[in-house]
Enzyme design. Structure first.
Site, mmCIF file in Angstrom:
data_model
loop_
_atom_site.group_PDB
_atom_site.id
_atom_site.type_symbol
_atom_site.label_atom_id
_atom_site.label_comp_id
_atom_site.label_asym_id
_atom_site.label_seq_id
_atom_site.Cartn_x
_atom_site.Cartn_y
_atom_site.Cartn_z
ATOM 1 N N HIS A 1 1.092 -0.963 0.083
ATOM 2 C CA HIS A 1 -0.101 -0.140 0.491
ATOM 3 C C HIS A 1 0.833 0.983 0.274
ATOM 4 O O HIS A 1 2.123 1.204 0.512
ATOM 5 C CB HIS A 1 -1.554 -0.310 1.135
ATOM 6 N N HIS B 1 5.761 12.494 -7.010
ATOM 7 C CA HIS B 1 4.906 11.416 -7.356
ATOM 8 C C HIS B 1 4.239 10.596 -7.503
ATOM 9 O O HIS B 1 5.736 9.452 -7.627
ATOM 10 C CB HIS B 1 4.219 12.542 -9.202
ATOM 11 N N GLU C 1 -0.206 10.849 -12.093
ATOM 12 C CA GLU C 1 0.033 10.543 -13.217
ATOM 13 C C GLU C 1 -0.163 9.515 -13.589
ATOM 14 O O GLU C 1 -0.553 8.573 -13.198
ATOM 15 C CB GLU C 1 1.680 10.666 -13.621
#
Length: 131
Positions: free
Chosen positions: A9, A69, A117
């Site tokens: 996770h 990101h 993204e």
């Protein structure tokens, strides 16, 4: 040495849990797996995301060390729909949409400025372009 099997996770710190839940559900189609008092586990395309609410959280500076990101794979046929949805939801797009690294890409921010993204290519395609 030990063998890692995959990502279990990813935990993302957020300033407002309810606002973030709405964003991840409406924009990424997240499905709620478990909700606690200050956290929630979501399923986004088979990836577990934990949103952890931090009271009085302060944004991380972009030039600070840490995660830059995270990216999700989207099919080429769903990419235009994804970009349209981002625009309809007034999501802040930070780059794109454009062709880059062997696929289509668009980057955007969640309500706390965490960059996400969407990418249509594969690692193999990306590495062909970035020798």
């Amino acid at each position: 040495m030990f063998k890692v099997q995959g990502i279990n996770h990813i935990t993302i710190r957020v300033s407002n849990l309810e606002e973030s839940i709405t964003f991840y559900k409406n924009v990424l189609g997240a499905r709620i797996l478990h909700k606690g008092n200050t956290d929630i586990y979501l399923d986004v395309g088979g990836v577990w995301l934990c949103l952890l609410e931090i009271i009085d959280a302060k944004p991380i500076c972009k030039n600070q060390i840490g995660v830059d990101h995270f990216a999700f794979t989207v099919s080429k046929e769903h990419f235009p729909k994804a970009v349209l949805l981002l625009n309809e939801q007034n999501v802040r797009i930070t780059r794109g949409p454009l062709q880059r690294g062997g696929g289509n890409t668009v980057s955007f921010e969640d309500p706390d400025g965490n960059e996400i993204e969407l990418f249509t290519g594969s690692l193999k395609e990306r590495m062909k372009d970035w020798k």
